[in-house]
Design a protein around this motif. Structure first.
Motif, mmCIF file in Angstrom:
data_model
loop_
_atom_site.group_PDB
_atom_site.id
_atom_site.type_symbol
_atom_site.label_atom_id
_atom_site.label_comp_id
_atom_site.label_asym_id
_atom_site.label_seq_id
_atom_site.Cartn_x
_atom_site.Cartn_y
_atom_site.Cartn_z
ATOM 1 N N ALA A 1 0.838 -1.199 0.000
ATOM 2 C CA ALA A 1 0.000 0.000 0.000
ATOM 3 C C ALA A 1 0.867 1.239 0.000
ATOM 4 O O ALA A 1 1.998 1.227 0.514
ATOM 5 C CB ALA A 1 -0.933 0.007 1.212
ATOM 6 N N LYS A 2 0.345 2.320 -0.561
ATOM 7 C CA LYS A 2 1.103 3.561 -0.663
ATOM 8 C C LYS A 2 1.213 4.277 0.682
ATOM 9 O O LYS A 2 0.390 4.096 1.571
ATOM 10 C CB LYS A 2 0.444 4.501 -1.675
ATOM 11 N N ASN A 3 2.269 5.094 0.778
ATOM 12 C CA ASN A 3 2.469 6.034 1.890
ATOM 13 C C ASN A 3 2.835 5.397 3.223
ATOM 14 O O ASN A 3 2.801 6.069 4.255
ATOM 15 C CB ASN A 3 1.230 6.927 2.074
ATOM 16 N N TYR A 4 3.197 4.121 3.222
ATOM 17 C CA TYR A 4 3.730 3.523 4.450
ATOM 18 C C TYR A 4 5.244 3.724 4.449
ATOM 19 O O TYR A 4 5.974 3.022 3.775
ATOM 20 C CB TYR A 4 3.364 2.035 4.535
ATOM 21 N N THR A 5 5.670 4.724 5.213
ATOM 22 C CA THR A 5 7.082 5.069 5.250
ATOM 23 C C THR A 5 7.885 3.975 5.967
ATOM 24 O O THR A 5 7.320 3.089 6.611
ATOM 25 C CB THR A 5 7.280 6.409 5.984
ATOM 26 N N ILE A 6 9.194 4.058 5.858
ATOM 27 C CA ILE A 6 10.077 3.078 6.495
ATOM 28 C C ILE A 6 9.840 3.093 8.015
ATOM 29 O O ILE A 6 9.869 4.135 8.646
ATOM 30 C CB ILE A 6 11.547 3.393 6.175
ATOM 31 N N GLY A 7 9.568 1.917 8.577
ATOM 32 C CA GLY A 7 9.301 1.805 10.007
ATOM 33 C C GLY A 7 7.828 1.898 10.369
ATOM 34 O O GLY A 7 7.468 1.778 11.542
ATOM 35 N N ASN A 8 6.982 2.092 9.365
ATOM 36 C CA ASN A 8 5.544 2.268 9.619
ATOM 37 C C ASN A 8 4.775 1.039 9.130
ATOM 38 O O ASN A 8 4.748 0.745 7.935
ATOM 39 C CB ASN A 8 5.058 3.524 8.884
ATOM 40 N N LEU A 9 4.162 0.315 10.049
ATOM 41 C CA LEU A 9 3.382 -0.874 9.712
ATOM 42 C C LEU A 9 1.894 -0.616 9.943
ATOM 43 O O LEU A 9 1.530 0.107 10.872
ATOM 44 C CB LEU A 9 3.803 -2.063 10.587
ATOM 45 N N PRO A 10 1.005 -1.214 9.130
ATOM 46 C CA PRO A 10 -0.435 -1.122 9.411
ATOM 47 C C PRO A 10 -0.732 -1.696 10.799
ATOM 48 O O PRO A 10 -0.113 -2.675 11.226
ATOM 49 C CB PRO A 10 -1.059 -1.984 8.310
ATOM 50 N N ALA A 11 -1.666 -1.089 11.490
ATOM 51 C CA ALA A 11 -1.970 -1.496 12.870
ATOM 52 C C ALA A 11 -2.335 -2.972 12.978
ATOM 53 O O ALA A 11 -1.984 -3.639 13.951
ATOM 54 C CB ALA A 11 -3.109 -0.626 13.409
ATOM 55 N N LYS A 12 -3.009 -3.508 11.966
ATOM 56 C CA LYS A 12 -3.479 -4.896 12.059
ATOM 57 C C LYS A 12 -2.358 -5.921 11.917
ATOM 58 O O LYS A 12 -2.580 -7.111 12.155
ATOM 59 C CB LYS A 12 -4.547 -5.160 11.003
ATOM 60 N N VAL A 13 -1.148 -5.478 11.550
ATOM 61 C CA VAL A 13 -0.014 -6.420 11.435
ATOM 62 C C VAL A 13 1.206 -5.867 12.182
ATOM 63 O O VAL A 13 2.347 -6.131 11.812
ATOM 64 C CB VAL A 13 0.360 -6.696 9.955
#
Length: 348
Positions: free
Chosen positions: A322-334
């Motif tokens: 998915a777009k806009n997930y910067t380095i170190g940023n994970l979706p909350a569900k994972v």
């Protein structure tokens, strides 16, 4: 006694009909503008918010005018002309806004170069060392994390796609199977077949004078921008919420296959990114989670956010689907780090 100032009923009906038609046209036009700016020009954040809010208030004002009551024939006629010129002004202003945003985003109209050129993909035939080679060329444009636009051709030799597929199918599935071994099997084979991608990324780095982090983000965002697809080993049944490709052995496309088709799920992306970033001497890893049934990239680079440690080195998570997930940023569900495990690392 008759009120001479009372407007003619037919005129009033005409005014309301005309105003309603103008309001409908304005509504359709502004919806088209918003769709175009969102999906073609790909404006995001504050720009999209301002345009959407402006459209809402403009439409609210126009529709209010439809319900107005005129007290004389003169006001009715004046109202009709006012509605007409008001809509012309709305069309003109939002057309100018659309052109300005499109220009600033670097999203110019693409001129078709060949009769067979459809959408963003074309087949190009060249002669190299006396041999005719057909290339699959995907014309990509995307924004990096800083909002800068980039354009690049994903150029893959058609015969290399067949080599990549044949190699993927050649991997023997045994009871000692591990995803890391399988990923390495595909990565090692496809690495020399991606030279055109390496050259294209290098040219952008030199032209825009990107530092190490900016260059890594350039490559990461180019893959994040690609439409997510389910890649299933079983047939697609139509219940999938994303486009689906079924009957693919082990449910993954190898790096060359993915680069050519731009159809990939999580590990199709992580393996390609693993190969690309490793080529440019980044310390990267692939991490899988059985609990989340997901795959992400890890990169050992100064950053903030979530990471997993291996040999005293911090590998920051990179979400690739998915777009806009910067380095170190994970979706909350994972985002539970404890559920992630290293399966392949390029630097021990």
């Amino acid at each position: 006694m008759t009120d001479n100032n009372k407007p003619n009923g037919c005129l009033v009906s005409f005014q309301r009909l005309f105003s309603g038609i103008m309001a409908i046209l304005a509504t359709i036009f502004l919806i088209i503008v918003l769709i175009y700016l969102t999906y073609n020009v790909k404006i995001e954040g504050i720009s999209l918010l301002v345009v959407t809010a402006s459209s809402f208030f403009v439409l609210r004002y126009i529709w209010k005018k439809v319900k107005r009551k005129s007290t004389s024939n003169k006001q009715v006629i004046k109202g009709v002309f006012s509605d007409f010129f008001r809509i012309i002004i709305v069309f003109a202003i939002f057309s100018v806004v659309m052109v300005i945003l499109e220009k600033n985003a670097g999203n110019k109209i693409t001129i078709k170069e060949t009769e067979n050129d459809t959408d963003k993909t074309e087949i190009v035939t060249t002669t190299e060392n006396g041999n005719e080679i057909r290339y699959i060329v995907n014309k990509q444009s995307w924004r990096d994390f800083a909002g800068n636009w980039h354009r690049m051709d994903f150029k893959i030799a058609e015969n290399n796609v067949q080599k990549s597929k044949k190699n993927r199918h050649s991997f023997r599935y045994t009871r000692n199977f591990s995803w890391g071994t399988f990923y390495k099997h595909m990565a090692d084979h496809d690495r020399p077949l991606l030279e055109h991608l390496y050259d294209s990324f290098s040219k952008i780095q030199k032209q825009k004078k990107l530092n190490r982090r900016q260059f890594a983000e350039l490559i990461i965002t180019s893959i994040q921008d690609i439409q997510y697809n389910y890649i299933k080993s079983s047939p697609c049944d139509g219940s999938e919420e994303f486009p689906c490709v079924g009957n693919v052995r082990l449910g993954i496309f190898a790096p060359v296959e993915f680069s050519a088709s731009l159809q990939g799920d999580c590990d199709s992306r992580t393996v390609l990114l693993f190969v690309l970033l490793a080529k440019f001497e980044y310390d990267v890893a692939i991490l899988n989670s059985n609990q989340y049934k997901h795959s992400v990239l890890g990169i050992n680079i100064p950053s903030t956010g979530k990471y997993k440690t291996r040999n005293r080195k911090k590998y920051y998570f990179v979400e690739t689907t998915a777009k806009n997930y910067t380095i170190g940023n994970l979706p909350a569900k994972v985002s539970n780090v404890g559920y992630w495990n290293f399966v392949l690392v390029n630097k021990k």
